[in-house]
Motif scaffolding. Structure first.
Motif, PDB file in Angstrom:
ATOM      1  N   GLY A 330       0.790  -1.221   0.000  1.00  0.00           N
ATOM      2  CA  GLY A 330       0.000   0.000   0.000  1.00  0.00           C
ATOM      3  C   GLY A 330       0.826   1.277   0.000  1.00  0.00           C
ATOM      4  N   MET A 331       2.148   1.146  -0.047  1.00  0.00           N
ATOM      5  CA  MET A 331       2.968   2.363  -0.052  1.00  0.00           C
ATOM      6  C   MET A 331       3.401   2.687  -1.475  1.00  0.00           C
ATOM      7  SD  MET A 331       5.400   1.662   3.223  1.00  0.00           S
ATOM      8  CE  MET A 331       4.734   1.027   4.745  1.00  0.00           C
ATOM      9  N   ASP A 332       3.890   3.912  -1.626  1.00  0.00           N
ATOM     10  CA  ASP A 332       4.393   4.307  -2.936  1.00  0.00           C
ATOM     11  C   ASP A 332       5.791   3.742  -3.121  1.00  0.00           C
ATOM     12  OD1 ASP A 332       2.410   5.973  -4.240  1.00  0.00           O
ATOM     13  OD2 ASP A 332       2.640   7.262  -2.486  1.00  0.00           O
ATOM     14  N   ILE A 333       5.881   2.753  -3.993  1.00  0.00           N
ATOM     15  CA  ILE A 333       7.211   2.209  -4.247  1.00  0.00           C
ATOM     16  C   ILE A 333       7.489   2.152  -5.741  1.00  0.00           C
ATOM     17  CG2 ILE A 333       7.112   0.759  -2.180  1.00  0.00           C
ATOM     18  CD1 ILE A 333       6.926  -1.665  -3.968  1.00  0.00           C
ATOM     19  N   VAL A 334       8.757   2.197  -6.063  1.00  0.00           N
ATOM     20  CA  VAL A 334       9.199   1.850  -7.405  1.00  0.00           C
ATOM     21  C   VAL A 334      10.067   0.611  -7.230  1.00  0.00           C
ATOM     22  CG1 VAL A 334      10.538   2.551  -9.417  1.00  0.00           C
ATOM     23  CG2 VAL A 334       9.145   4.244  -8.206  1.00  0.00           C
ATOM     24  N   VAL A 335       9.726  -0.441  -7.984  1.00  0.00           N
ATOM     25  CA  VAL A 335      10.500  -1.679  -7.904  1.00  0.00           C
ATOM     26  C   VAL A 335      11.614  -1.608  -8.940  1.00  0.00           C
ATOM     27  CG1 VAL A 335      10.419  -4.185  -8.102  1.00  0.00           C
ATOM     28  CG2 VAL A 335       8.431  -2.917  -7.204  1.00  0.00           C
ATOM     29  N   ILE A 336      12.821  -1.835  -8.486  1.00  0.00           N
ATOM     30  CA  ILE A 336      13.966  -1.776  -9.388  1.00  0.00           C
ATOM     31  C   ILE A 336      14.572  -3.165  -9.486  1.00  0.00           C
ATOM     32  CG2 ILE A 336      16.288  -0.819  -9.686  1.00  0.00           C
ATOM     33  CD1 ILE A 336      14.762   1.498  -7.774  1.00  0.00           C
ATOM     34  N   VAL A 337      14.529  -3.716 -10.691  1.00  0.00           N
ATOM     35  CA  VAL A 337      15.126  -5.035 -10.904  1.00  0.00           C
ATOM     36  C   VAL A 337      16.494  -4.792 -11.525  1.00  0.00           C
ATOM     37  CG1 VAL A 337      14.840  -7.292 -11.951  1.00  0.00           C
ATOM     38  CG2 VAL A 337      12.826  -5.972 -11.262  1.00  0.00           C
ATOM     39  N   ASN A 338      17.505  -4.997 -10.710  1.00  0.00           N
ATOM     40  CA  ASN A 338      18.857  -4.583 -11.104  1.00  0.00           C
ATOM     41  C   ASN A 338      19.711  -5.777 -11.542  1.00  0.00           C
ATOM     42  OD1 ASN A 338      21.040  -2.766 -11.380  1.00  0.00           O
ATOM     43  ND2 ASN A 338      21.822  -3.403  -9.373  1.00  0.00           N
ATOM     44  N   LYS A 339      20.754  -5.458 -12.246  1.00  0.00           N
ATOM     45  CA  LYS A 339      21.742  -6.416 -12.757  1.00  0.00           C
ATOM     46  C   LYS A 339      21.216  -7.147 -13.992  1.00  0.00           C
ATOM     47  CE  LYS A 339      23.950  -7.004  -8.246  1.00  0.00           C
ATOM     48  NZ  LYS A 339      24.907  -7.764  -7.435  1.00  0.00           N
ATOM     49  N   THR A 340      20.513  -6.412 -14.838  1.00  0.00           N
ATOM     50  CA  THR A 340      19.978  -7.019 -16.062  1.00  0.00           C
ATOM     51  C   THR A 340      21.083  -7.347 -17.064  1.00  0.00           C
ATOM     52  OG1 THR A 340      19.580  -4.808 -16.926  1.00  0.00           O
ATOM     53  CG2 THR A 340      17.706  -5.927 -15.930  1.00  0.00           C
ATOM     54  N   ASP A 341      22.292  -6.939 -16.759  1.00  0.00           N
ATOM     55  CA  ASP A 341      23.398  -7.327 -17.645  1.00  0.00           C
ATOM     56  C   ASP A 341      23.783  -8.796 -17.429  1.00  0.00           C
ATOM     57  OD1 ASP A 341      26.042  -6.966 -15.578  1.00  0.00           O
ATOM     58  OD2 ASP A 341      24.242  -5.804 -15.116  1.00  0.00           O
ATOM     59  N   ALA A 362      13.629  -1.958 -14.956  1.00  0.00           N
ATOM     60  CA  ALA A 362      14.800  -2.831 -15.063  1.00  0.00           C
ATOM     61  C   ALA A 362      16.043  -1.971 -15.236  1.00  0.00           C
ATOM     62  CB  ALA A 362      14.633  -3.769 -16.254  1.00  0.00           C
ATOM     63  N   THR A 363      17.074  -2.288 -14.463  1.00  0.00           N
ATOM     64  CA  THR A 363      18.304  -1.496 -14.573  1.00  0.00           C
ATOM     65  C   THR A 363      19.537  -2.396 -14.590  1.00  0.00           C
ATOM     66  OG1 THR A 363      18.596  -1.328 -12.176  1.00  0.00           O
ATOM     67  CG2 THR A 363      17.369   0.455 -13.245  1.00  0.00           C
TER      68      THR A 363
END
Ligand code: GDP
Ligand code: ZN
Length: 462
Positions: A330-341, A362-363
């Motif tokens: 219920g909170m404001d979040i941005v999900v960052i999926v890292n290490k896509t390399d 994706a980052t």
């Protein structure tokens, strides 16, 4: 922290008969001034002692032409406003000549300072007090883009609304008193007893005080969206912080009065001021949950306006990842999926389920990929109106603060008058003064006839 270039600006307001100053700050300040300065005795600014002032002329090194007669002060770091080398060229000419001096300074290696930049340097170089901190906020604001200005205008709209409500309360109180005095035969209007008058006045005073507290209580602590980066160890939290800080020239500070390990970084992401909280925790122990315990983390997350939850693309989701999602429900979040390399081991379907409609980016922070998308996601959340700052300060303008202080004083005088049993028409004077002062904040006509307003209120007369 001395990797700054040398900046310059005209630093005094131009008024009649006023001396205008071109101020330089930075490693090359003295050198640049020296290139332009000629003293009758052949003195070189490079050689003069610190904190001394020298008579001479500014000469264009290209044309050899004398531009202006000046007094130049040389102040070397660290005992200067910016804690850098500072040179002030005092020109007594008008705008044209001071501007010519500035242009010469700029042509000889200085950069035109941005608004507030001298103060920002003082801040970055370790001089932190509240007023400077506020100037930094002004700077962050000055640098924000148009969209942010709209958000700020809305904030100001909120202030105006609060002020107008207070004025209305005062006006009604005054009208009430007026009716009692002028129209004692109006039985249906309840008498404004000293007790009732006191109640109203106390209310207004309290509200003004509350507004003022948003301005003065460590304003910087509140400014910006409180943002927390969370994630398991090694997913890339520090890298994310550095990426955001690097791209956006973070302002790093130890906040005075708090424990030394709390470092907050202010970054301006596409016009959204973020206050990254407890980044020291991220840096030192890699995991805030581990460091401060589940309960406190949950408390901290609750206070956050925005949470950046980092996951590892290269590893399957773990229980801890799921737990972090549960904590941020219920909170404001941005999900960052890292290490896509790296090769994918994460279950993106499950990530989408857990994110429940909240943005996923994706980052590869290692390769500096996806940062733009992340910034866009944050900006969209903010300007899309989904993200709201818990308590962005309403009052930041020093003129407003001064007026509020005076209005508070007027209300205190009114209260003292009531308590001393002063005649009500004397108390009215203070109330009226508060009403006028508040009016100056919102820009309502200052000299509007109060009587007209009173009559408009009660439709009396005639
Ligand atoms: P933290 O423990 O969550 O703060 O993670 P760090 O930012 O300290 O990163 C942990 C390790 O992962 C470091 O060696 C980083 O260089 C590395 N890392 C961070 N982002 C990426 C990425 O996008 N790809 C790869 N391959 N490695 C990364
Ligand atoms: Zn780390």
């Amino acid at each position: 922290m001395t990797e700054f270039d040398t900046i310059a600006a005209i630093s005094t307001p131009m008024g009649e008969g006023a001396i205008a100053i071109v101020r330089l700050s930075g490693d090359e300040a003295v050198e640049i001034a020296d290139r332009l300065f000629q003293s009758p005795a052949g003195k070189r600014l490079k050689d003069v002692p610190s904190h001394t002032i020298h008579y001479g002329h500014i000469v264009d090194p290209k044309s050899g032409r004398t531009v202006e007669e000046v007094m130049v002060s040389v102040m070397r770091a660290p005992k200067t406003f910016t804690r850098e080398d500072v040179v002030e060229i005092n020109c007594h000419g008008g705008f044209v000549s001071v501007n010519r001096v500035l242009q010469l300074v700029l042509a000889n290696g200085a950069r035109l300072a941005e608004p507030g930049e001298f103060t920002k340097r003082a801040f970055l170089n370790g001089r932190i007090d509240l007023s400077q901190a506020e100037a930094v906020i002004d700077l962050i604001r000055a640098k924000t883009d148009r969209a942010m200005n709209v958000a700020l205008l809305q904030m100001e709209g909120r202030l105006s609304k609060l002020i107008r409500e207070l004025r209305q309360t005062i006006l009604e109180t005054l009208a009430h008193v007026e009716v009692n005095i002028d129209y004692p035969e109006y039985d249906d209007v309840e008498e404004m007893t000293p007790r009732l008058l006191r109640e109203k006045a106390e209310y207004v005073r309290g509200q003004i005080e509350k507004l003022l507290s948003t301005a003065t209580q460590g304003k910087i602590l509140r400014e910006g969206l409180a943002t927390v980066i969370i994630g398991r160890p090694n997913v890339g939290k520090s890298s994310l912080l550095n990426a955001l800080a690097h791209e956006n020239r973070a302002i790093v500070t130890d906040i005075p009065g708090t424990t030394r390990d709390v470092i907050e970084e202010y970054v301006n992401v596409r016009g959204v001021p973020l206050r990254l909280i407890d980044t020291a925790g991220i840096r030192e122990t890699e995991d805030i949950v581990e460091r401060i315990g589940v309960e406190r983390s949950r408390q901290m997350l609750k206070q956050a306006d925005l949470i950046l939850l980092v996951l590892n693309y290269h590893e399957p989701l773990t229980e801890e990842d799921e737990r972090l999602f549960a904590m941020t429900e219920g909170m404001d979040i941005v999900v960052i999926v890292n290490k896509t390399d790296l090769p994918q081991h994460i279950d993106m379907e499950r990530v989408k389920e857990l994110a429940a409609g909240r943005p996923i980016v994706a980052t590869s922070l290692l390769r500096e990929q996806g940062i733009d998308e992340l910034e866009k996601a944050i900006a969209d959340l903010f300007f899309g109106g989904e993200l709201e700052a818990g308590d962005l300060t309403y009052v930041s303008n020093s003129r407003h603060i001064a007026l509020l202080e005076q209005a508070k004083k007027a209300m205190e005088d009114a209260l003292a008058g009531i308590d001393a049993g002063m005649p009500v028409d004397l108390v009215q004077i203070d109330l009226r003064r508060a009403w006028e002062l508040l009016g100056e904040i919102v820009g309502d006509t200052v000299h509007e006839s109060l009587i007209d307003q009173l009559f408009a209120q009660f439709c009396l007369g005639k």
